[in-house]
Design a protein around this motif. Structure first.
Motif, short mmCIF file in Angstrom:
data_model
loop_
_atom_site.label_atom_id
_atom_site.label_comp_id
_atom_site.label_asym_id
_atom_site.label_seq_id
_atom_site.Cartn_x
_atom_site.Cartn_y
_atom_site.Cartn_z
N TYR A 35 -0.75 -14.87 -8.90
CA TYR A 35 -1.60 -13.79 -9.39
C TYR A 35 -1.34 -12.53 -8.57
O TYR A 35 -0.79 -12.57 -7.48
N ARG A 36 -1.78 -11.39 -9.13
CA ARG A 36 -1.82 -10.13 -8.40
C ARG A 36 -2.93 -9.27 -8.96
O ARG A 36 -3.30 -9.38 -10.13
N VAL A 37 -3.48 -8.43 -8.11
CA VAL A 37 -4.45 -7.41 -8.51
C VAL A 37 -3.96 -6.09 -7.93
O VAL A 37 -3.30 -6.05 -6.89
N TYR A 38 -4.28 -4.99 -8.62
CA TYR A 38 -3.83 -3.69 -8.13
C TYR A 38 -4.85 -2.62 -8.47
O TYR A 38 -5.70 -2.77 -9.36
N GLY A 39 -4.76 -1.52 -7.76
CA GLY A 39 -5.56 -0.33 -8.06
C GLY A 39 -4.76 0.89 -7.65
O GLY A 39 -3.95 0.85 -6.71
N LYS A 40 -4.95 1.99 -8.36
CA LYS A 40 -4.23 3.21 -8.03
C LYS A 40 -5.03 4.41 -8.50
O LYS A 40 -5.93 4.28 -9.37
N GLY A 41 -4.74 5.56 -7.95
CA GLY A 41 -5.40 6.78 -8.36
C GLY A 41 -4.59 7.99 -7.92
O GLY A 41 -3.73 7.90 -7.04
N PHE A 42 -4.86 9.13 -8.57
CA PHE A 42 -4.16 10.35 -8.20
C PHE A 42 -4.96 11.57 -8.64
O PHE A 42 -5.83 11.49 -9.50
N ARG A 43 -4.63 12.68 -8.03
CA ARG A 43 -5.16 13.98 -8.45
C ARG A 43 -4.01 14.97 -8.41
O ARG A 43 -3.37 15.15 -7.37
N ARG A 44 -3.73 15.59 -9.55
CA ARG A 44 -2.60 16.51 -9.67
C ARG A 44 -3.11 17.91 -9.95
O ARG A 44 -4.01 18.11 -10.77
N ALA A 55 0.85 -1.19 0.00
CA ALA A 55 0.00 0.00 0.00
C ALA A 55 0.88 1.23 0.00
O ALA A 55 1.87 1.29 0.74
N THR A 56 0.55 2.21 -0.85
CA THR A 56 1.30 3.45 -0.91
C THR A 56 0.32 4.61 -0.89
O THR A 56 -0.80 4.49 -1.40
N ALA A 57 0.74 5.75 -0.33
CA ALA A 57 -0.11 6.95 -0.30
C ALA A 57 0.77 8.16 -0.12
O ALA A 57 1.86 8.08 0.46
N GLY A 58 0.30 9.29 -0.62
CA GLY A 58 1.05 10.53 -0.47
C GLY A 58 0.22 11.71 -0.91
O GLY A 58 -0.89 11.56 -1.41
N GLY A 59 0.77 12.90 -0.72
CA GLY A 59 0.08 14.10 -1.12
C GLY A 59 0.95 15.31 -0.91
O GLY A 59 1.99 15.25 -0.26
N GLY A 60 0.52 16.44 -1.49
CA GLY A 60 1.28 17.66 -1.35
C GLY A 60 0.58 18.81 -2.02
O GLY A 60 -0.62 18.76 -2.30
N SER A 61 1.35 19.87 -2.32
CA SER A 61 0.76 21.06 -2.91
C SER A 61 0.48 20.89 -4.39
O SER A 61 -0.47 21.47 -4.92
N PHE A 107 -2.64 0.27 -4.27
CA PHE A 107 -2.79 -0.94 -3.46
C PHE A 107 -2.57 -2.14 -4.37
O PHE A 107 -3.03 -2.16 -5.52
N ARG A 108 -1.86 -3.13 -3.85
CA ARG A 108 -1.62 -4.36 -4.60
C ARG A 108 -1.69 -5.55 -3.66
O ARG A 108 -1.21 -5.48 -2.52
#
Length: 477
Positions: A166-175, A140-146, A154-155
């Motif tokens: 097997y593996r499954v993953y999901g990710k998202g971002f807002r820039r 699991a990874t997460a972050g944020g900033g200006s 997540f994987r």
């Protein structure tokens, strides 16, 4: 020098053994750099120019020819081409995956048409993800900033028995949008993506990989849209809708220590809606190859391929793509022969790609490469090759009218050319590698390229249409 690569000859070999200018961006380099997307990761490769255009687009080039679509570079993700035949090039903002799953990025500087076919003119970028066996457990990874307002991934990887991973993953971002003095910020960007991968050992000799991805997002734009009625041009700030999905299957069979088969099939669907146009595209691709040793010092690789792609477009009246719907077929075959002239010293590689497309017909892309290892930790290589960039739909089918002044009915009209031919390069390369100590590795490459039939814009004679004056410009070679 012992890093294994597969992009130069479609087989595993070390950098030391390649007769090409290649650099490998490893997972460790990506992790330590802190980059959050693939275009920024490419800054780590020497010889690759990465220029930021705005918050959601880049101009990337290899040995010159940098542009927003990188039309002289062929980009692949796990062997799946992401080169669009509409505008010729790569939409970098939608080429994404969980960066922790990337095993390496192989960057070839120079033509790769013999193995990979059309559009591998100045380079090949092959993004290779890890097998599912190497991504077990939870991440699991997460972050944020200006600027990076928020991002996370997540994987989960697991096994069923001893042979199925097997593996499954999901990710998202807002820039956030870039800061633009005296104008509102209009290029913020957000996207979500998910996917899976399975690796299955079907007995001693067979392996099957099935993987897929799906994504959806928006990237804001500020662009000028022209109209045939006053005002004749308007600045529009609007979201670009982006979505797509792909499914890939790859089967490998080992026949012996010196022989194997590989079959890859994928389906790719993309959708893009900008303020002036939209396109839905479906692509199906088949690729087969066979490697075997025919004489003690000679190894042959050959393959066949077929690609079907269908694009459905809609656009504003000042941007005409005719016909609106078009389906294209690409047939291909390649053969490459590797000959050991002097054991552990000199190796010669000869080959060519043969393709037939619906725009220019038959194309061939031959190459000859020689590798000389005069002593331990020294290697010298040279090559000569030919590669082509085949026409896109825009090169032949577009008529775009642009009004420079919103108050005047004067239009510059960019016209495609039904006779537009492939761009061609004849490339000569020479390289030298040396590793004098365990901690120092030097890789030198020189090249001389001659280009023919390059894309150009030719001025035509102005003419009048009802209510407007047209200044035509036609694409040409």
């Amino acid at each position: 020098m012992d890093i294994e690569v597969t992009s130069v000859a479609k087989k595993e070999q070390t950098v030391w053994e390649t007769a090409a200018a290649i650099y490998v961006i490893t997972q460790e380099e990506i992790r330590r750099s802190g980059v959050t997307n693939i275009p920024e990761a490419l800054r780590l490769a020497p010889g690759v120019t990465v220029s930021r255009i705005d918050a959601n687009s880049w101009a990337i080039g290899v040995r010159g020819f940098g542009s927003g679509l990188s039309r002289s570079v062929l980009v692949l993700i796990d062997g799946r081409s992401v080169y669009t035949p509409l505008f010729a090039g790569v939409y970098w903002e939608v080429q994404d995956t969980l960066l922790e799953d990337v095993d390496r990025i192989e960057v070839i500087r120079g033509p790769g048409g013999t193995i990979w076919g059309a559009n591998a003119v100045n380079g090949v970028i092959n993004i290779i993800t890890k097998p599912a066996t190497e991504t077990q457990g939870i991440l699991a990874t997460a972050g944020g900033g200006s600027e990076e307002k928020g991002f996370g991934g997540f994987r989960y990887g697991g096994k069923i028995g001893q042979e199925f991973s097997y593996r499954v993953y999901g990710k998202g971002f807002r820039r956030d949008a870039q800061f633009t003095p005296h104008l509102s910020d209009a290029d913020d960007w957000q996207m979500g993506q998910g996917g899976f991968r399975t690796d299955w050992n079907l007995g001693v000799h067979d392996k099957l990989t099935i993987q897929g991805d799906i994504y959806k997002g928006q990237s804001d734009q500020r662009i000028q849209v022209s109209s045939f009625s006053a005002p004749f041009s308007t600045i529009i700030e609007k979201e670009t809708d982006l979505s797509g999905a792909n499914l890939l299957g790859r089967w490998n069979r080992t026949l012996s220590e010196t022989s194997d088969l590989a079959l890859q099939v994928y389906y790719d669907r993309t959708f893009r809606r900008e303020p002036s146009f939209q396109e839905r595209r479906d692509t199906v691709d088949f690729d087969f190859q066979h490697r075997f040793r025919i004489i003690g010092r000679q190894e042959l690789i050959w393959g066949l391929g077929y690609r079907f792609t269908n694009g459905d477009t809609e656009s504003v009246p000042t941007l005409v793509i005719s016909p609106r719907n078009r389906a294209d077929n690409l047939f291909s075959a390649f053969i490459q022969d590797e000959i050991v002239l002097v054991e552990d010293r000199v190796r010669l590689t000869l080959g060519s790609k043969f393709e037939h497309n619906d725009y220019t017909g038959f194309e061939f892309q031959p190459s000859a490469r020689v590798l000389w290892t005069p002593a331990e930790r020294h290697s010298v290589w040279a090559s000569i090759s030919r590669a082509v960039r085949t026409p896109s739909r825009v090169d032949r089918d577009i008529a775009a009218s642009v009004a420079p002044n919103p108050a005047l009915p004067f239009f510059a009209r960019l016209l495609g050319n039904k006779d537009f031919d492939s761009e061609k390069v004849f490339a000569h390369e020479l390289g030298y590698r040396i590793q004098p100590t365990d901690r120092l590795f030097v890789d030198l490459a020189a090249f001389y390229n001659r280009y023919d039939d390059l894309f150009s814009v030719e001025t035509g004679t102005p003419f009048v249409e009802p209510g407007r004056l047209i200044f035509p410009f036609q694409f040409d070679n």
